[in-house]
Write an enzyme that holds these catalytic residues in place. Structure first.
Site, PDB file in Angstrom:
ATOM      1  N   SER A  46       4.313  -1.571  -0.636  1.00 33.34           N
ATOM      2  CA  SER A  46       4.626  -0.613   0.430  1.00 33.34           C
ATOM      3  C   SER A  46       3.480  -0.638   1.422  1.00 33.34           C
ATOM      4  CB  SER A  46       4.762   0.798  -0.147  1.00 33.34           C
ATOM      5  OG  SER A  46       4.697   1.749   0.894  1.00 33.34           O
ATOM      6  N   TYR A  71       1.457   7.081  -5.550  1.00 33.30           N
ATOM      7  CA  TYR A  71       2.398   6.024  -5.133  1.00 33.30           C
ATOM      8  C   TYR A  71       1.638   4.912  -4.406  1.00 33.30           C
ATOM      9  CZ  TYR A  71       6.218   3.804  -2.504  1.00 33.30           C
ATOM     10  OH  TYR A  71       7.095   2.903  -1.965  1.00 33.30           O
TER      11      TYR A  71
END
Ligand SMILES: NC(=O)c1ccc[n+]([C@@H]2O[C@H](COP(=O)([O-])OP(=O)(O)OC[C@H]3O[C@@H](n4cnc5c(N)ncnc54)[C@H](O)[C@@H]3O)[C@@H](O)[C@H]2O)c1
Length: 197
Positions: A76, A89
């Site tokens: 990401s 995350y």
């Protein structure tokens, strides 16, 4: 199951991932409502980091025997830059970037390519639930409407729109193909110019 069905696995895409937005310290009232806990830490790390390790090890054992294969790690953009309300995350995604670099060194000489993809803000997927948006908006002290407006702001994403899932899938297809035969050990940012999480 893929091996049973197809005989061998040529391409592994480590795509499974979860995200649970929380603050490191939630000092708003009621205190601690959206604060990180060990249980949430374990949950995100288990899927996003340990899951990538287990799947890759299982598949790479056979790829090494074959002397070929492609492993694609879904990272990401937040893993490159960090992200408010998404620290665990983002940390798991940066760990995945590191896996990509290290496994490229270990597996390249065995004929296996390892490449990462780091998307920015994409059109809605299963990840973007109302619980997710509510929690993320809370961690940033904005409303869900403000959060949604940000998905297409040029100040966030210079191209001024969310990415299409096909724009990620096209890159997966390219990396998996022989056209990308010299692409190895890098993570591609597919984020419309977004550089901050
Ligand atoms: N959507 C975005 O904007 C975006 C941005 C950057 C990166 N990503 C990454 O892309 C990948 C795909 O996410 P998505 O947006 O399609 O979300 P999604 O929720 O639609 O898909 C995630 C998939 O992972 C699977 N999964 C979750 N936990 C699992 C487990 N324990 N075992 C097996 N499968 C499990 C789910 O079943 C689901 O099919 C993720 O790694 C995510 O971090 C997404």
């Amino acid at each position: 199951k893929a091996k049973e069905k197809f005989g061998k696995v040529d391409i592994l895409v480590n795509n499974a991932g979860i995200n649970i937005p929380r603050l490191l310290v939630d000092d708003k009232e009621p205190h601690g409502k959206y604060e990180l806990s060990e249980a949430i830490f374990d949950k995100i790390v288990n899927v996003n980091q340990k899951g990538v390790f287990f799947c890759t090890q299982a598949v790479a054992r056979d790829m090494v025997k074959e002397g070929s294969g492609v492993i694609i790690n879904m990272s990401s953009e937040s893993g490159l830059e960090g992200s408010e309300g998404q620290s665990i995350y983002a940390a798991t995604k940066n760990a995945v970037n590191s896996f990509t670099r290290s496994w490229a060194k270990e597996l390249g000489k065995k004929g296996i390519r390892v490449v990462g993809i780091a998307p920015g803000i994409l059109e809605a997927t299963g990840l973007r639930t109302i619980e997710y948006e509510t929690a993320l908006a809370y961690t940033r002290s904005i409303t869900v409407d403000d959060l949604r407006a940000g998905y297409s702001k040029t100040s966030t994403t210079p191209l001024g729109r969310s990415g299409k899932l096909t724009e990620v899938a096209d890159l997966v297809c390219y990396i998996a193909s022989d056209r990308a035969s010299y692409v190895h050990g890098v993570t591609y940012n597919v984020a419309g110019g977004k550089t901050r999480g």
